[in-house]
Structure formats: C-alpha cells, structure tokens
Design a protein around this motif. Structure first.
Motif, PDB file in Angstrom:
ATOM      1  N   LYS A 168     -18.629  20.460  32.472  1.00 33.01           N
ATOM      2  CA  LYS A 168     -17.731  19.855  31.488  1.00 33.01           C
ATOM      3  C   LYS A 168     -17.317  18.470  31.965  1.00 33.01           C
ATOM      4  O   LYS A 168     -17.429  18.140  33.152  1.00 33.01           O
ATOM      5  CB  LYS A 168     -16.474  20.716  31.298  1.00 33.01           C
ATOM      6  N   CYS A 169     -16.801  17.658  31.033  1.00 36.13           N
ATOM      7  CA  CYS A 169     -16.237  16.362  31.410  1.00 36.13           C
ATOM      8  C   CYS A 169     -14.967  16.576  32.236  1.00 36.13           C
ATOM      9  O   CYS A 169     -14.420  17.680  32.298  1.00 36.13           O
ATOM     10  CB  CYS A 169     -15.944  15.540  30.167  1.00 36.13           C
ATOM     11  N   GLY A 170     -14.488  15.513  32.859  1.00 31.45           N
ATOM     12  CA  GLY A 170     -13.409  15.612  33.823  1.00 31.45           C
ATOM     13  C   GLY A 170     -12.032  15.812  33.218  1.00 31.45           C
ATOM     14  O   GLY A 170     -11.878  16.095  32.018  1.00 31.45           O
ATOM     15  N   PHE A 171     -11.008  15.619  34.046  1.00 31.34           N
ATOM     16  CA  PHE A 171      -9.639  15.895  33.631  1.00 31.34           C
ATOM     17  C   PHE A 171      -9.082  14.827  32.703  1.00 31.34           C
ATOM     18  O   PHE A 171      -7.914  14.890  32.328  1.00 31.34           O
ATOM     19  CB  PHE A 171      -8.742  16.079  34.861  1.00 31.34           C
ATOM     20  N   TRP A 172      -9.903  13.843  32.302  1.00 35.76           N
ATOM     21  CA  TRP A 172      -9.544  12.958  31.212  1.00 35.76           C
ATOM     22  C   TRP A 172      -9.864  13.609  29.868  1.00 35.76           C
ATOM     23  O   TRP A 172      -9.561  13.049  28.804  1.00 35.76           O
ATOM     24  CB  TRP A 172     -10.271  11.613  31.321  1.00 35.76           C
ATOM     25  N   SER A 173     -10.459  14.789  29.919  1.00 29.58           N
ATOM     26  CA  SER A 173     -10.794  15.542  28.716  1.00 29.58           C
ATOM     27  C   SER A 173     -10.163  16.926  28.797  1.00 29.58           C
ATOM     28  O   SER A 173      -9.591  17.321  29.807  1.00 29.58           O
ATOM     29  CB  SER A 173     -12.317  15.691  28.582  1.00 29.58           C
ATOM     30  N   GLN A 174     -10.302  17.679  27.711  1.00 24.67           N
ATOM     31  CA  GLN A 174      -9.859  19.064  27.673  1.00 24.67           C
ATOM     32  C   GLN A 174     -10.856  19.998  28.348  1.00 24.67           C
ATOM     33  O   GLN A 174     -10.565  21.172  28.565  1.00 24.67           O
ATOM     34  CB  GLN A 174      -9.681  19.463  26.199  1.00 24.67           C
ATOM     35  N   GLY A 175     -12.018  19.480  28.725  1.00 23.50           N
ATOM     36  CA  GLY A 175     -13.107  20.311  29.208  1.00 23.50           C
ATOM     37  C   GLY A 175     -12.767  21.305  30.298  1.00 23.50           C
ATOM     38  O   GLY A 175     -13.241  22.451  30.271  1.00 23.50           O
ATOM     39  N   PRO A 176     -11.946  20.937  31.315  1.00 23.21           N
ATOM     40  CA  PRO A 176     -11.638  21.914  32.359  1.00 23.21           C
ATOM     41  C   PRO A 176     -10.916  23.162  31.866  1.00 23.21           C
ATOM     42  O   PRO A 176     -10.896  24.174  32.568  1.00 23.21           O
ATOM     43  CB  PRO A 176     -10.765  21.105  33.327  1.00 23.21           C
ATOM     44  N   VAL A 177     -10.324  23.120  30.647  1.00 28.22           N
ATOM     45  CA  VAL A 177      -9.729  24.329  30.070  1.00 28.22           C
ATOM     46  C   VAL A 177     -10.780  25.426  29.944  1.00 28.22           C
ATOM     47  O   VAL A 177     -10.511  26.607  30.196  1.00 28.22           O
ATOM     48  CB  VAL A 177      -9.096  24.006  28.695  1.00 28.22           C
ATOM     49  N   PHE A 178     -11.993  25.054  29.544  1.00 25.34           N
ATOM     50  CA  PHE A 178     -13.107  26.004  29.457  1.00 25.34           C
ATOM     51  C   PHE A 178     -13.395  26.592  30.834  1.00 25.34           C
ATOM     52  O   PHE A 178     -13.518  27.819  31.000  1.00 25.34           O
ATOM     53  CB  PHE A 178     -14.320  25.257  28.910  1.00 25.34           C
ATOM     54  N   LEU A 179     -13.498  25.726  31.842  1.00 29.65           N
ATOM     55  CA  LEU A 179     -13.830  26.190  33.184  1.00 29.65           C
ATOM     56  C   LEU A 179     -12.741  27.094  33.749  1.00 29.65           C
ATOM     57  O   LEU A 179     -13.036  28.109  34.398  1.00 29.65           O
ATOM     58  CB  LEU A 179     -14.050  24.982  34.099  1.00 29.65           C
ATOM     59  N   GLN A 180     -11.483  26.748  33.539  1.00 31.46           N
ATOM     60  CA  GLN A 180     -10.408  27.607  34.028  1.00 31.46           C
ATOM     61  C   GLN A 180     -10.475  28.992  33.400  1.00 31.46           C
ATOM     62  O   GLN A 180     -10.268  30.003  34.085  1.00 31.46           O
ATOM     63  CB  GLN A 180      -9.056  26.961  33.732  1.00 31.46           C
ATOM     64  N   GLN A 181     -10.771  29.045  32.103  1.00 30.40           N
ATOM     65  CA  GLN A 181     -10.887  30.354  31.462  1.00 30.40           C
ATOM     66  C   GLN A 181     -12.021  31.166  32.076  1.00 30.40           C
ATOM     67  O   GLN A 181     -11.861  32.359  32.359  1.00 30.40           O
ATOM     68  CB  GLN A 181     -11.117  30.175  29.963  1.00 30.40           C
TER      69      GLN A 181
END
Length: 612
Positions: free
Chosen positions: A277-290
């Motif tokens: 996913k894209c970095g913490f400038w995006s919402q992408g890490p929400v996917f990874l945390q889940q």
C-alpha cells in the motif's frame, strides 16, 4: 465453493484491464492490443476517466499509483497527491473566521497532482508517446462521450450554485442553461484545447520521447497551465462551504517546483500473500493494520456471508481507523517511528486482543511505542453545521447536495466520488491507480483551462501539532488507496475501489473473500458487502458517527440479526449499494504460462473488466 456472479471472471493470456467505466477499460485494452504495455494502457485509461467520469475525478485532481515492473522486479508507489499551498496555514483560515478548511470552493485547493503522477509513470515505465496516450481522452472530450446518469445527478444537485455563483462551471456543465440528459453525448472542448496546447508546446521543443514528456510536465507546472491557475486563484473569489465568498491560496510558486514522487510502498504479510500500500500520507496502512490483526481472527472458520466474518473485519476496521486519525499524516509533527510501529505484529496482536464478540462503541486509538495519541477537536463538525445553513455543498460528492446543509449532511445518496483502474499486460507488468479530485462540484472551472482544481486540503485539521495539521507545502493525508499483492513472493494482483473512507473497508473484505475463502475475483466482488462508520468523516464537515454498520440487504436475515444482537447499529441498504471493486490478477499454470484474470463491479452498471 461456487458463488452467484453477475458476469464471468475474465480469463486470458494477452492482457486484462478493469475499471469503473467501460470506456476506460476498453481504452486500456486497445492500447495493449496495439503493442503498448500496462503503464501506457493505464495512463491512457486514466486520462479517459477524467473525461467520462467528470463527477468523480478531473484533470485538476490527484492520483496515487502502485505498480509492478517486470524490468525492475519490484513494486513502486507513485504519489500524484499535490501538497498544500505555501499560504495555507491554520492561522490563515482562522483569520477568515473558519474552524475547518471548507469542502468546496477555492480555499481547499492543493497542487493538482494527477497530470504529474500519470505522466511520470508514462515517462519512466511506459513506451508510448504522450500524444498517443492522450489521443483517446482528447477524442472523447472534443467529439463527445455518453454522460452517465450519475454524472447528470451530480450536475443536477449543484445546478443552483452554478447558476448563482460558479458561472464558469455553469458554462461547461449547463449547456444552454439546462441540465444535460443522461446518455446524451457531451463535449468538453476547452479541456481538449488544454491538452492539445500542452502537446503542441512540448513537441515544439523537440527531442526524444522522454524529453517531450519532460517538456509537457514543465508546460503544466511551470508554463501556461500553472499561470492560468495562478491568475484565477489570485484574482477570483468563489462561494464555498461556509456560504461566503473567498479567494484562493494556490499560486504559481506552489506548482513550479512540485513533481510526483516515486517511493517504496509499505507491505505486510498475510499467510502466503504480501500486500503493498501507499505510505502514511494515504489511508492505505489502514488495510495493512486490519490484515495484521485479522491474522489472529480465524476467518477461515467464518463464511463471508456470516456475522462472524463481518463482525471480525468490522472491529478491526474500527481500531485501524482510530489509529488513522491519531497517527497518519505527513505534517512536521508526524512521528515516523510510531507510524511504522503501527504495522508491527506485537502491536497488532495487542490491538486484536481488544476485540470480543460484542460491537465496540468506543473510539480507541492505540499507543504505538507507548506514546499517547493526540486527537483533533471533533466537536468542530457540529459547530460548523450549526453555522452553515446554506445550499453550498459538502466536501465529497458521495452525497447529493441539497439544502439546507443540516438535512443533506445526513443523506447518503450515492452519486460517486472517485475512480479506479487496474491493468496487467502479457509480460506481467501491473498497475493499480485510484484517481480522484477536481470533481465538477469541487471548485469553479478555470475558464481558460476547462477544468476544476482538487479540494483535497479539506482532509487536514486546523488543530496545531497533529500529524495531519494543515501545513504549507505538505500533502494532506488522502483516502485514495490502490492495492497490490504478491502471492508466494511473486506478483499476483492489483485491485481497488472508489469510496472515500470506505476504500480500505471494501478492499480488505474483497481480498479476504478471495484469499481466505477462495472466491474468484468476480465472486469476491459480487458478494454482499458492507461498511462501518466509527470515526470522523474525512470530508467536510467531518461529522463523527460511531458503531453504525451499513449492509447490503442481500445478506441473510440471520446474519443481520446476529450483528444486531452483538450490539452493532445496523443499517440495511439496497441490495447492490456497497463497494465498487475492480481487480486483475496474474499467475502461472503448470507449464509456466502466464494466466491473467479480471473482474469488475456491477453496481451502478458502468464498471467493466475486459481481456483476452
């Protein structure tokens, strides 16, 4: 397990494309048919999306991109998200009597990064000329494209604002003073002129394919496009979400030194998969945390149609979204070590331990590295609503904007918000991109250019010292979130969806239906979907809702009843009202031949997958 599908999963060996509009999918496929690679095809399709889905994205918007390059054998993220103007400070907004960055108008503009993002990928990874990839978009803009019903709905919703205040937008979107008819051919000649002028200017400098592309980038960010944006934002005022007339902050100097960034993505392992996913400038890490939490959830024991499956993913999403508010962002106060700690297995195990069989009614950000979270003032949304008894739009066009604001802020009539496109070519190159911003209802059309500018700055906060505080020359934390997955260490799938705060809820559920339960791409897309509201919305007026889950009515009655019994506030929607997924995958058969597959969302009747 065989599931009902609305259409077949596309399978082939030559190339596949899937997007939120059939014309973009077919444009991308036509590029592959004529010898272009996946990067050429995605760029051509992306520019077509700007024309045919104008209520969902535009030339003045932004685009994050994830790609797999067979030549480099690695994943890269391209950040086509522009930053805040140099004049955009919290104090500058407070001097105007504002507690929030408005959702529409001139004030919330960021540097328009879509052109830079698309063209940077074309330059560094493509093979075609800029003229060739722009040709389909110019053709549709010049000679006409069928205007989808949802675009007409968006125009209808803001027609009074266009007529009374945004006259340049009225000239484009209300030809002859009338709302256009769904399905009728619609033209955007000024946008076609802009792209043709960029091409003529760049080609006049001469040189190689790459040199012409670099010249086009200069033309956009240092030439006539940047100058026209500067002139309009410096001299005009527009009615915005506050109901007041305000000028803009975006200037030539903000654009002249900006360029799209190319980065390594963030990744997390889940069983045999690695998701990027894209970095913490995006919402992408929400996917990874889940995913990190759900490694411990035993999802294989819970069928996707059951309450056990929905409840577990929903509770993980609540925790990840709480962390998003407290820790995500690119501002100076963002703690990079704490952000990375959010993806550590020990931290995610600890977070998962908070989940039980009952729905959480609490908003619970975590404490990575033992640090205390700091949150913005969430009461600002109610104060903003109480002062904004106007007819002047909200931030994200997922909502039909009808007066007064207190009424339509509660309405959730879907008309769209973003686009998505995935492409894989016969060599195995892969692209996932989620373009958005510059919607027709976001800000007034710049008359000389024929397009509007993104209002992404509304996603920042004005509280001091937060990781996503509005900060000069810093990109806001965006909801846009394409996805790319490896399987057994090999490139496997690109996927994504529109949906604002729902993107990294619909995408993980789709992925888990496929990765854990073996549904094919189309089955996983078509399966009943849902989302949870348990956080402040990312778009103006940023109202906070807790513990509300919205499900398609196709879920079994026993699933809905079990979720209610677990304490979820359940809202049952229309049968096909959630998710807008598109996906493409690649794998090899027993003889080592590349097998390509694709699926696309049937909801809304415009997304399509193609391939052979």
């Amino acid at each position: 397990m065989t599931q009902f599908t609305t259409r077949p999963e596309i399978t082939g060996t030559f190339g596949v494309a899937a997007s939120t509009h059939w014309l973009a999918s077919q444009t991308a496929m036509s590029v592959l048919e004529r010898g272009g690679n996946a990067f050429d095809a995605a760029v051509a399709g992306g520019f077509v999306l700007q024309v045919v889905e104008p209520h969902l994205n535009g030339a003045g918007g932004e685009v994050p991109i994830l790609l797999w390059s067979e030549r480099e054998r690695r994943i890269r993220a391209i950040c086509g998200q522009g930053p805040a103007p140099a004049q955009a400070t919290a104090e500058a907004f407070r001097r105007l009597g504002l507690e929030q960055v408005p959702g529409i108008g001139l004030l919330p503009a960021t540097v328009p990064g879509a052109f830079g993002g698309w063209v940077t990928m074309l330059r560094d990874y493509g093979t075609w000329s800029l003229a060739d990839v722009l040709a389909p978009a110019i053709e549709y803009a010049r000679n006409g494209f069928p205007l989808v019903a949802r675009a007409v709905q968006a125009i209808y919703a803001v027609q009074d604002l266009f007529r009374s205040d945004w006259h340049s937008s009225a000239q484009v979107w209300l030809p002859g003073g009338k709302v256009p008819r769904p399905g009728a051919l619609f033209r955007l000649p000024k946008l076609a002129d802009t792209y043709e002028t960029v091409l003529r200017t760049a080609e006049a400098e001469g040189g190689t394919r790459t040199q012409v592309i670099d010249a086009a980038l200069r033309c956009w960010y240092q030439g006539f496009v940047a100058r026209e944006i500067d002139t309009y934002y410096r001299n005009e005022k527009a009615r915005d979400s506050s109901g007041e007339l305000n000028g803009g902050l975006l200037r030539y100097e903000d654009m002249e030194h900006w360029q799209a960034g190319i980065e390594d993505p963030l990744t997390l392992d889940f069983d045999r998969y690695t998701v990027a996913k894209c970095g913490f400038w995006s919402q992408g890490p929400v996917f990874l945390q889940q995913l990190g939490m759900l490694r411990h959830a035993g999802l294989e024991n819970h069928h996707p149609h059951t309450a056990g499956f929905v409840h577990r993913i929903t509770e993980a999403a609540k925790l990840a979204m709480a962390d998003r508010l407290a820790w995500y962002g690119d501002a100076p106060h963002a703690n990079r070590e704490a952000q990375l700690a959010l993806l550590a297995d020990e931290y995610l195990r600890e977070r998962w331990s908070l989940v039980n069989e009952s729905a959480s009614r609490e908003f619970r950000p975590g404490r990575p590295l033992g640090l205390d979270p700091r949150l913005p003032d969430l009461s600002v949304a109610e104060r903003t609503l109480s002062r904004s008894d106007t007819r002047f739009g909200i931030g994200e066009p997922t909502f039909v904007n009808l007066p007064p604001v207190q009424e339509w802020a509660e309405r959730e009539v879907f008309v769209g918000d973003t686009c998505h496109i995935d492409v894989i070519d016969r060599d195995g190159n892969m692209v996932a991109a989620t373009p958005s911003g510059g919607w027709l209802s976001s800000s007034p059309v710049i008359p000389a250019l024929g397009f509007a500018i993104s209002t992404r700055l509304q996603m920042t906060w004005m509280d001091d010292g937060l990781p996503n505080t509005v900060t000069p020359r810093v990109r806001p934390c965006t909801t846009l979130s394409p996805s790319l997955a490896l399987r057994d260490g090999e490139p496997y799938m690109v996927f994504g969806t529109p949906g604002g705060d729902q993107q990294d809820q619909w995408s993980p559920a789709f992925f888990l239906r496929h990765a854990v339960h073996g549904m094919n791409l189309q089955e996983a897309i078509d399966a009943p979907a849902w989302h949870v509201d348990h956080f402040p919305a990312s778009f103006w007026p940023r109202k906070t809702t807790l513990n509300r889950i919205s499900l398609e009515s196709r879920f079994p009655e026993e699933t809905i009843a079990a979720l209610q019994q677990a304490g979820h506030e359940v809202k049952v929607g229309e049968p096909w009202s959630e998710s807008r997924m598109a996906a493409c995958s690649r794998s090899r058969d027993a003889e080592g031949r590349l097998i390509l597959r694709a699926g696309a969302n049937p909801r809304g009747m415009q997304g399509y997958a193609v391939g052979r």
